[in-house]
Write an enzyme that holds these catalytic residues in place. Sequence first.
Site, PDB file in Angstrom:
ATOM      1  N   HIS A  77      -1.251  -1.500  -4.109  1.00 13.98           N
ATOM      2  CA  HIS A  77      -2.516  -1.177  -3.447  1.00 13.98           C
ATOM      3  C   HIS A  77      -2.621   0.347  -3.270  1.00 13.98           C
ATOM      4  O   HIS A  77      -1.718   0.983  -2.725  1.00 13.98           O
ATOM      5  CB  HIS A  77      -2.533  -1.863  -2.083  1.00 13.98           C
ATOM      6  CG  HIS A  77      -3.832  -1.770  -1.346  1.00 13.98           C
ATOM      7  ND1 HIS A  77      -4.897  -2.605  -1.592  1.00 13.98           N
ATOM      8  CD2 HIS A  77      -4.225  -0.938  -0.357  1.00 13.98           C
ATOM      9  CE1 HIS A  77      -5.892  -2.298  -0.765  1.00 13.98           C
ATOM     10  NE2 HIS A  77      -5.525  -1.281  -0.018  1.00 13.98           N
ATOM     11  N   ASP A 134      -4.962   3.395  -1.779  1.00 18.09           N
ATOM     12  CA  ASP A 134      -6.032   3.695  -0.828  1.00 18.09           C
ATOM     13  C   ASP A 134      -6.648   5.058  -1.121  1.00 18.09           C
ATOM     14  O   ASP A 134      -6.007   6.086  -0.931  1.00 18.09           O
ATOM     15  CB  ASP A 134      -5.470   3.673   0.598  1.00 18.09           C
ATOM     16  CG  ASP A 134      -5.160   2.259   1.049  1.00 18.09           C
ATOM     17  OD1 ASP A 134      -6.079   1.424   1.023  1.00 18.09           O
ATOM     18  OD2 ASP A 134      -3.999   1.994   1.415  1.00 18.09           O
ATOM     19  N   MET A 141     -12.392   3.886  -0.296  1.00 18.75           N
ATOM     20  CA  MET A 141     -13.012   4.144   1.017  1.00 18.75           C
ATOM     21  C   MET A 141     -13.734   5.478   0.906  1.00 18.75           C
ATOM     22  O   MET A 141     -13.324   6.484   1.478  1.00 18.75           O
ATOM     23  CB  MET A 141     -11.919   4.173   2.096  1.00 18.75           C
ATOM     24  CG  MET A 141     -11.403   2.776   2.442  1.00 18.75           C
ATOM     25  SD  MET A 141      -9.769   2.812   3.219  1.00 18.75           S
ATOM     26  CE  MET A 141      -8.758   2.965   1.751  1.00 18.75           C
ATOM     27  N   MET A 198      -9.405   7.728  -0.120  1.00 17.87           N
ATOM     28  CA  MET A 198     -10.243   8.105   1.038  1.00 17.87           C
ATOM     29  C   MET A 198     -10.840   9.487   0.805  1.00 17.87           C
ATOM     30  O   MET A 198     -10.181  10.356   0.224  1.00 17.87           O
ATOM     31  CB  MET A 198      -9.393   8.139   2.306  1.00 17.87           C
ATOM     32  CG  MET A 198      -8.646   6.840   2.573  1.00 17.87           C
ATOM     33  SD  MET A 198      -7.833   6.876   4.181  1.00 17.87           S
ATOM     34  CE  MET A 198      -6.844   5.385   4.077  1.00 17.87           C
ATOM     35  N   HIS A 224      -8.497   0.536  -3.713  1.00 17.29           N
ATOM     36  CA  HIS A 224      -9.412   0.316  -2.579  1.00 17.29           C
ATOM     37  C   HIS A 224     -10.147   1.630  -2.319  1.00 17.29           C
ATOM     38  O   HIS A 224      -9.550   2.603  -1.866  1.00 17.29           O
ATOM     39  CB  HIS A 224      -8.551  -0.116  -1.372  1.00 17.29           C
ATOM     40  CG  HIS A 224      -9.274  -0.275  -0.085  1.00 17.29           C
ATOM     41  ND1 HIS A 224      -8.621  -0.439   1.117  1.00 17.29           N
ATOM     42  CD2 HIS A 224     -10.594  -0.313   0.217  1.00 17.29           C
ATOM     43  CE1 HIS A 224      -9.499  -0.562   2.095  1.00 17.29           C
ATOM     44  NE2 HIS A 224     -10.708  -0.473   1.578  1.00 17.29           N
ATOM     45  N   SER A 226       0.850  -1.198   0.000  1.00 20.13           N
ATOM     46  CA  SER A 226       0.000   0.000   0.000  1.00 20.13           C
ATOM     47  C   SER A 226       0.879   1.238   0.000  1.00 20.13           C
ATOM     48  O   SER A 226       1.662   1.458   0.933  1.00 20.13           O
ATOM     49  CB  SER A 226      -0.898   0.010   1.237  1.00 20.13           C
ATOM     50  OG  SER A 226      -1.355   1.332   1.457  1.00 20.13           O
ATOM     51  N   MET A 262     -10.942  -6.249   6.081  1.00 22.44           N
ATOM     52  CA  MET A 262     -10.178  -5.211   6.785  1.00 22.44           C
ATOM     53  C   MET A 262      -9.772  -5.748   8.154  1.00 22.44           C
ATOM     54  O   MET A 262     -10.627  -6.175   8.940  1.00 22.44           O
ATOM     55  CB  MET A 262     -11.021  -3.947   6.994  1.00 22.44           C
ATOM     56  CG  MET A 262     -11.250  -3.077   5.776  1.00 22.44           C
ATOM     57  SD  MET A 262      -9.779  -2.561   4.854  1.00 22.44           S
ATOM     58  CE  MET A 262      -8.784  -1.752   6.109  1.00 22.44           C
ATOM     59  N   ASP A 290      -6.133  -6.584   4.759  1.00 25.83           N
ATOM     60  CA  ASP A 290      -5.593  -5.220   4.722  1.00 25.83           C
ATOM     61  C   ASP A 290      -5.603  -4.600   6.110  1.00 25.83           C
ATOM     62  O   ASP A 290      -6.662  -4.392   6.700  1.00 25.83           O
ATOM     63  CB  ASP A 290      -6.469  -4.393   3.754  1.00 25.83           C
ATOM     64  CG  ASP A 290      -5.972  -2.964   3.546  1.00 25.83           C
ATOM     65  OD1 ASP A 290      -4.913  -2.605   4.083  1.00 25.83           O
ATOM     66  OD2 ASP A 290      -6.669  -2.215   2.830  1.00 25.83           O
TER      67      ASP A 290
HETATM   68  C1  DX5 Z   1      -6.171   1.448   5.845  1.00 26.28           C
HETATM   69  C2  DX5 Z   1      -5.807   1.139   4.410  1.00 26.28           C
HETATM   70  C3  DX5 Z   1      -4.672   0.223   4.302  1.00 26.28           C
HETATM   71  C4  DX5 Z   1      -3.399   0.717   4.919  1.00 26.28           C
HETATM   72  C5  DX5 Z   1      -2.642  -0.467   5.380  1.00 26.28           C
HETATM   73  O1  DX5 Z   1      -7.261   2.256   5.868  1.00 26.28           O
HETATM   74  O2  DX5 Z   1      -6.906   0.572   3.723  1.00 26.28           O
HETATM   75  O3  DX5 Z   1      -4.459  -0.214   2.972  1.00 26.28           O
HETATM   76  O4  DX5 Z   1      -2.589   1.472   4.052  1.00 26.28           O
HETATM   77  O5  DX5 Z   1      -1.528  -0.013   6.024  1.00 26.28           O
HETATM   78  P1  DX5 Z   1      -0.740  -0.884   7.081  1.00 26.28           P
HETATM   79  O6  DX5 Z   1      -0.208  -2.070   6.365  1.00 26.28           O
HETATM   80  O7  DX5 Z   1       0.331   0.076   7.503  1.00 26.28           O
HETATM   81  O8  DX5 Z   1      -1.684  -1.247   8.181  1.00 26.28           O
HETATM   82 ZN    ZN Z   2      -6.441  -0.454   1.740  1.00 26.71          ZN
END
Ligand code: DX5
Ligand code: ZN
Length: 227
Positions: free
Chosen positions: A33, A35, A68, A37, A66, A8, A137, A175
């Site tokens: 990956h 993220d 969110m 948000m 991903h 990620s 998650m 994740d």
């Molecule tokens: C959290 C994200 C993850 C995050 C994981 O909201 O969806 O993808 O980046 O990071 P680590 O591996 O540091 O927990």
């Molecule tokens: Zn993620």
Amino acid sequence: MSIRLSPSILSADFMALGREVAAAERGGADLIHVDVMDGHFVPNLTIGVPVVRALKRVAQVPLDVHLMIDNPDRFLEAFIDAGAAMLSVHVEVLPHLHRTIQAIKGLGAQAGVVLNPSTPVSALEEVAADVDFVLVMSVNPGFGGQRFIPRSVAKIRAVRALLDQAGNPAPIEVDGGVDLETIGSVVEAGAEILVAGHAVFGGGDAESAARALKLAGARAAASRVRS
Ligand code: DX5
Ligand code: ZN
């Protein structure tokens, strides 16, 4: 079972994304990956379509995006056009999940459904035959570097059982808080796609960190097959 590592970039150096991605790839990353948000569904803001498009130009491996965000339906096409090969959406925000999954597939990407830690596995029941992958998650989404929630291991097993019952070999992605300590337990429970942010990019040497995780994942998978 084949293990795939999906670093990620949330914990990467955003000023050097191209180099960070290349280092993770040299270390064996199978996916990248991303993220996304929105500051509504989760209490953080990150990146959007233009960054996915830029990553697509440099990444050798497929992008695993991903979402969110509160209204993912509005943005499916934009993220897939920008280069998302895998696109995952949260069941918590989708009253018409079946339609959303079909829309993602129709746009040519693999459709993933994500469960927050407090969302029961039963939320997947009616779409278990339709998903291309399920993302469990193992932290509450919003931030990198959080602690793995141990209960997630049992949840991975339950999702695997549900998919198997539906006759769907779709892989499970996990994740949040995946590192050298937790990776064995999630692989042993049946996870095949491992997201890792802090564990890959948090220490300054993404290549070696990715390589070590990949090796630990492969070892856990091999002992799972033997047992
Ligand atoms: C959290 C994200 C993850 C995050 C994981 O909201 O969806 O993808 O980046 O990071 P680590 O591996 O540091 O927990
Ligand atoms: Zn993620």
